[in-house]
Design a protein around this motif. Structure first.
Motif, PDB file in Angstrom:
ATOM      1  N   ALA A 143     -23.573  -6.923  51.992  1.00 44.77           N
ATOM      2  CA  ALA A 143     -22.888  -5.633  51.705  1.00 44.77           C
ATOM      3  C   ALA A 143     -22.486  -4.715  52.972  1.00 44.77           C
ATOM      4  O   ALA A 143     -22.893  -5.212  54.073  1.00 44.77           O
ATOM      5  CB  ALA A 143     -23.880  -4.403  50.948  1.00 44.77           C
ATOM      6  N   VAL A 144     -21.320  -4.064  52.977  1.00 44.02           N
ATOM      7  CA  VAL A 144     -20.976  -3.169  54.017  1.00 44.02           C
ATOM      8  C   VAL A 144     -21.465  -1.759  53.855  1.00 44.02           C
ATOM      9  O   VAL A 144     -21.034  -1.255  52.528  1.00 44.02           O
ATOM     10  CB  VAL A 144     -19.432  -3.203  54.464  1.00 44.02           C
ATOM     11  CG1 VAL A 144     -18.994  -2.324  55.380  1.00 44.02           C
ATOM     12  CG2 VAL A 144     -18.870  -4.712  54.581  1.00 44.02           C
ATOM     13  N   PHE A 145     -22.621  -1.200  54.520  1.00 42.12           N
ATOM     14  CA  PHE A 145     -22.940  -0.073  54.069  1.00 42.12           C
ATOM     15  C   PHE A 145     -22.151   1.029  54.926  1.00 42.12           C
ATOM     16  O   PHE A 145     -22.237   0.896  56.363  1.00 42.12           O
ATOM     17  CB  PHE A 145     -24.453   0.255  54.360  1.00 42.12           C
ATOM     18  CG  PHE A 145     -25.136  -0.192  53.231  1.00 42.12           C
ATOM     19  CD1 PHE A 145     -25.870   0.695  52.298  1.00 42.12           C
ATOM     20  CD2 PHE A 145     -25.729  -1.534  53.036  1.00 42.12           C
ATOM     21  CE1 PHE A 145     -26.518   0.410  51.278  1.00 42.12           C
ATOM     22  CE2 PHE A 145     -26.408  -1.993  52.046  1.00 42.12           C
ATOM     23  CZ  PHE A 145     -26.803  -1.227  51.077  1.00 42.12           C
ATOM     24  N   ILE A 146     -21.626   2.025  54.632  1.00 33.85           N
ATOM     25  CA  ILE A 146     -20.893   2.923  55.284  1.00 33.85           C
ATOM     26  C   ILE A 146     -21.649   4.555  55.249  1.00 33.85           C
ATOM     27  O   ILE A 146     -22.187   4.627  54.284  1.00 33.85           O
ATOM     28  CB  ILE A 146     -19.308   3.097  55.016  1.00 33.85           C
ATOM     29  CG1 ILE A 146     -19.192   3.369  53.674  1.00 33.85           C
ATOM     30  CG2 ILE A 146     -18.513   1.841  55.303  1.00 33.85           C
ATOM     31  CD1 ILE A 146     -17.693   4.017  52.919  1.00 33.85           C
ATOM     32  N   ALA A 161     -14.172  -8.434  54.045  1.00 31.68           N
ATOM     33  CA  ALA A 161     -15.419  -8.002  53.239  1.00 31.68           C
ATOM     34  C   ALA A 161     -15.655  -9.127  51.868  1.00 31.68           C
ATOM     35  O   ALA A 161     -16.626  -9.483  51.524  1.00 31.68           O
ATOM     36  CB  ALA A 161     -15.574  -6.690  52.799  1.00 31.68           C
ATOM     37  N   ALA A 162     -14.481  -8.905  51.287  1.00 32.06           N
ATOM     38  CA  ALA A 162     -14.380  -9.634  49.897  1.00 32.06           C
ATOM     39  C   ALA A 162     -14.589 -11.135  50.411  1.00 32.06           C
ATOM     40  O   ALA A 162     -15.162 -11.930  49.449  1.00 32.06           O
ATOM     41  CB  ALA A 162     -13.122  -9.442  49.336  1.00 32.06           C
ATOM     42  N   ALA A 163     -14.008 -11.742  51.445  1.00 35.29           N
ATOM     43  CA  ALA A 163     -14.180 -13.308  51.680  1.00 35.29           C
ATOM     44  C   ALA A 163     -15.808 -13.358  52.081  1.00 35.29           C
ATOM     45  O   ALA A 163     -16.214 -14.630  51.942  1.00 35.29           O
ATOM     46  CB  ALA A 163     -13.324 -13.393  52.980  1.00 35.29           C
ATOM     47  N   HIS A 164     -16.243 -12.610  52.714  1.00 30.25           N
ATOM     48  CA  HIS A 164     -17.765 -12.674  52.828  1.00 30.25           C
ATOM     49  C   HIS A 164     -18.675 -12.241  51.810  1.00 30.25           C
ATOM     50  O   HIS A 164     -20.104 -12.232  51.608  1.00 30.25           O
ATOM     51  CB  HIS A 164     -18.186 -11.994  54.010  1.00 30.25           C
ATOM     52  CG  HIS A 164     -17.650 -12.582  55.301  1.00 30.25           C
ATOM     53  ND1 HIS A 164     -16.540 -12.311  55.794  1.00 30.25           N
ATOM     54  CD2 HIS A 164     -18.372 -13.227  56.275  1.00 30.25           C
ATOM     55  CE1 HIS A 164     -16.289 -12.852  57.003  1.00 30.25           C
ATOM     56  NE2 HIS A 164     -17.271 -13.536  57.299  1.00 30.25           N
ATOM     57  N   GLY A 165     -18.058 -12.054  50.625  1.00 29.51           N
ATOM     58  CA  GLY A 165     -18.891 -11.465  49.349  1.00 29.51           C
ATOM     59  C   GLY A 165     -19.592 -10.216  49.634  1.00 29.51           C
ATOM     60  O   GLY A 165     -20.731 -10.087  48.942  1.00 29.51           O
ATOM     61  N   ALA A 177     -21.098   2.494  60.040  1.00 24.14           N
ATOM     62  CA  ALA A 177     -21.106   1.423  59.225  1.00 24.14           C
ATOM     63  C   ALA A 177     -21.970   0.190  59.667  1.00 24.14           C
ATOM     64  O   ALA A 177     -22.046  -0.345  61.024  1.00 24.14           O
ATOM     65  CB  ALA A 177     -19.501   0.799  58.967  1.00 24.14           C
ATOM     66  N   MET A 178     -22.503  -0.614  58.499  1.00 21.81           N
ATOM     67  CA  MET A 178     -23.314  -1.909  59.021  1.00 21.81           C
ATOM     68  C   MET A 178     -22.799  -3.072  57.892  1.00 21.81           C
ATOM     69  O   MET A 178     -22.620  -2.738  56.853  1.00 21.81           O
ATOM     70  CB  MET A 178     -24.569  -1.539  58.775  1.00 21.81           C
ATOM     71  CG  MET A 178     -25.390  -0.225  59.607  1.00 21.81           C
ATOM     72  SD  MET A 178     -27.032  -0.015  59.214  1.00 21.81           S
ATOM     73  CE  MET A 178     -26.971   0.601  57.720  1.00 21.81           C
ATOM     74  N   PHE A 179     -22.693  -4.128  58.504  1.00 24.77           N
ATOM     75  CA  PHE A 179     -22.626  -5.402  57.807  1.00 24.77           C
ATOM     76  C   PHE A 179     -24.080  -5.841  57.733  1.00 24.77           C
ATOM     77  O   PHE A 179     -24.568  -6.277  58.596  1.00 24.77           O
ATOM     78  CB  PHE A 179     -21.643  -6.253  58.229  1.00 24.77           C
ATOM     79  CG  PHE A 179     -21.396  -7.578  57.677  1.00 24.77           C
ATOM     80  CD1 PHE A 179     -21.178  -7.689  56.166  1.00 24.77           C
ATOM     81  CD2 PHE A 179     -21.624  -8.831  58.338  1.00 24.77           C
ATOM     82  CE1 PHE A 179     -21.153  -8.901  55.615  1.00 24.77           C
ATOM     83  CE2 PHE A 179     -21.712  -9.833  57.721  1.00 24.77           C
ATOM     84  CZ  PHE A 179     -21.427 -10.300  56.123  1.00 24.77           C
ATOM     85  N   MET A 180     -24.434  -6.241  56.289  1.00 20.62           N
ATOM     86  CA  MET A 180     -26.054  -6.378  56.049  1.00 20.62           C
ATOM     87  C   MET A 180     -26.038  -7.703  55.223  1.00 20.62           C
ATOM     88  O   MET A 180     -25.406  -7.733  54.149  1.00 20.62           O
ATOM     89  CB  MET A 180     -26.590  -5.283  55.454  1.00 20.62           C
ATOM     90  CG  MET A 180     -26.722  -4.179  56.604  1.00 20.62           C
ATOM     91  SD  MET A 180     -27.275  -2.605  55.843  1.00 20.62           S
ATOM     92  CE  MET A 180     -29.078  -3.134  54.948  1.00 20.62           C
ATOM     93  N   GLU A 181     -26.400  -8.564  55.718  1.00 22.12           N
ATOM     94  CA  GLU A 181     -26.830  -9.786  54.821  1.00 22.12           C
ATOM     95  C   GLU A 181     -28.312  -9.949  54.567  1.00 22.12           C
ATOM     96  O   GLU A 181     -28.956  -9.706  55.308  1.00 22.12           O
ATOM     97  CB  GLU A 181     -26.526 -11.064  55.739  1.00 22.12           C
ATOM     98  CG  GLU A 181     -24.744 -10.871  55.954  1.00 22.12           C
ATOM     99  CD  GLU A 181     -24.339 -12.210  56.746  1.00 22.12           C
ATOM    100  OE1 GLU A 181     -23.863 -13.251  56.135  1.00 22.12           O
ATOM    101  OE2 GLU A 181     -24.775 -12.392  57.833  1.00 22.12           O
ATOM    102  N   PRO A 182     -28.508 -10.317  53.440  1.00 23.83           N
ATOM    103  CA  PRO A 182     -29.814 -10.774  53.198  1.00 23.83           C
ATOM    104  C   PRO A 182     -30.614 -11.715  54.176  1.00 23.83           C
ATOM    105  O   PRO A 182     -30.093 -12.480  54.674  1.00 23.83           O
ATOM    106  CB  PRO A 182     -29.800 -11.498  51.820  1.00 23.83           C
ATOM    107  CG  PRO A 182     -28.670 -11.233  51.175  1.00 23.83           C
ATOM    108  CD  PRO A 182     -27.858 -11.051  52.607  1.00 23.83           C
TER     109      PRO A 182
END
Length: 349
Positions: A143-146, A161-165, A177-182
């Motif tokens: 997710a991208v949290f803004i 963002a869509a390409a990375h799901g 903003a943060m790009f967060m992966e499980p």
């Protein structure tokens, strides 16, 4: 009156005094700080004596600064921290151990449900429906949290963002903003009554609410410090950042995301990190802005979280709890009614 303030990264400041005819009387400062020369303690006591108890932190600090001799050394505290302790005494601020804490660590849920839970649980604390709570996030998708006030267009490359799901989620707190992966981040949230940070400035409350996690990181061998306003950092690089939201009920949401095993290339593809922000951080590239906890500790994400919870319980208490069925239901409704709506996501296009 009695007030206490543990200086983040410093020492405990304790004040005792009376209030008569609108003035502070019989003021006494104590604590585990260091002060040289010894007689500077009486200078501080005399400086506060007779002041208006409704003064500001800055006014108390200025009075103490003016009264101190030129060759004085204050270690572990400042004149302003004495002002914080006075304000906390006047306002009836609470202390961590005044509460019975719950610690939540639920199985993974969607990123947007995590955002909704933050709002629901903060509101529940403000309404007296649950006690102060620490929650460790787990999520099941990127997710991208803004931040609440950020522009989607300026912050996010939506194609990437869509390409990375990655779903775009706007949280209720401010910040960046943060790009967060499980499994690549460690995120926790504190839901606390306003009384816990009463008498503090916003800046002071950030460091105060995160001091326990700095202790945990140091126990893991990381020389972690708080960099105002809201960064947790180390000599090697930034570790994470905090954000807050204060509800009308007085409850405070304070949440922090720390990088565990960051994909720097993916982050720079998804986030539009401008040159101005990089310059402000004193770095030449986004890849150097954040240093993951994995590289500094060599430990698993689970082991780091375990140490964090252990330190929190040692300092503040707390027992394992769970999100109630009613809270889950409220969060799911909020997802549909707010967090998934274009009106909310693009409130700042």
């Amino acid at each position: 009156m009695h007030g206490e303030y543990k200086v983040p990264g410093g020492k405990l400041v304790v004040v005792d005094f009376e209030v008569a005819d609108g003035r502070i009387e019989s003021f006494r400062l104590s604590g585990d700080f260091f002060l040289e020369p010894d007689d500077a303690l009486e200078c501080i006591n005399a400086a506060v004596e007779g002041l208006n108890p409704n003064g500001t932190i800055e006014e108390f600090g200025s009075a103490i600064h003016e009264a101190l001799p030129s060759e004085v050394h204050l270690l572990g505290f400042t004149p302003e921290s004495v002002g914080v302790a006075i304000r906390r005494a006047i306002t009836g601020a609470a202390h961590w151990r005044d509460y019975d804490w719950q610690i939540l660590h639920e199985p993974p849920v969607s990123p947007v449900l995590n955002a909704a839970l933050d709002e629901v649980l903060t509101a529940a604390v403000g309404e007296g429906l649950r006690g102060p709570t620490l929650r460790i996030w787990e999520w099941n998708a990127p997710a991208v949290f803004i931040g609440s006030f950020q522009s989607v267009r300026n912050e996010v490359d939506e194609e990437q963002a869509a390409a990375h799901g990655a779903q775009i989620v706007r949280r209720i707190s401010g910040g960046g903003a943060m790009f967060m992966e499980p499994a690549a981040c460690i995120t926790y949230a504190l839901y606390v009554p306003g009384e816990l940070v009463r008498g503090m400035s916003f800046a002071d409350s950030y460091a105060y609410l995160d001091e326990w996690v700095l202790e945990a990181l140091k126990a893991l061998g990381i020389d972690a410090v708080y960099k105002p306003l809201n960064d947790i950092t180390s000599p090697i690089g930034k570790i994470g950042g905090a954000a807050q939201k204060r509800l009308g009920s007085g409850a405070v949401l304070h949440h922090v995301t720390m990088a565990y095993d960051m994909d720097a290339e993916a982050m720079t593809q998804v986030l539009r990190i401008g040159r101005e922000k990089l310059s402000d951080k004193g770095t030449a590239s986004a890849q150097k802005r954040v240093d993951p906890l994995r590289s500094q500790t060599g430990l698993s994400r689970e082991a780091i979280i375990e140490k964090m919870v252990e330190v929190f319980q040692q300092r503040h208490g707390g027992v394992a709890g769970e999100v109630t069925e009613g809270e889950w239901d409220a969060a799911e409704r909020l997802v549909e009614q707010k967090f998934l709506t274009e009106e909310w996501i693009r409130r700042v296009p």
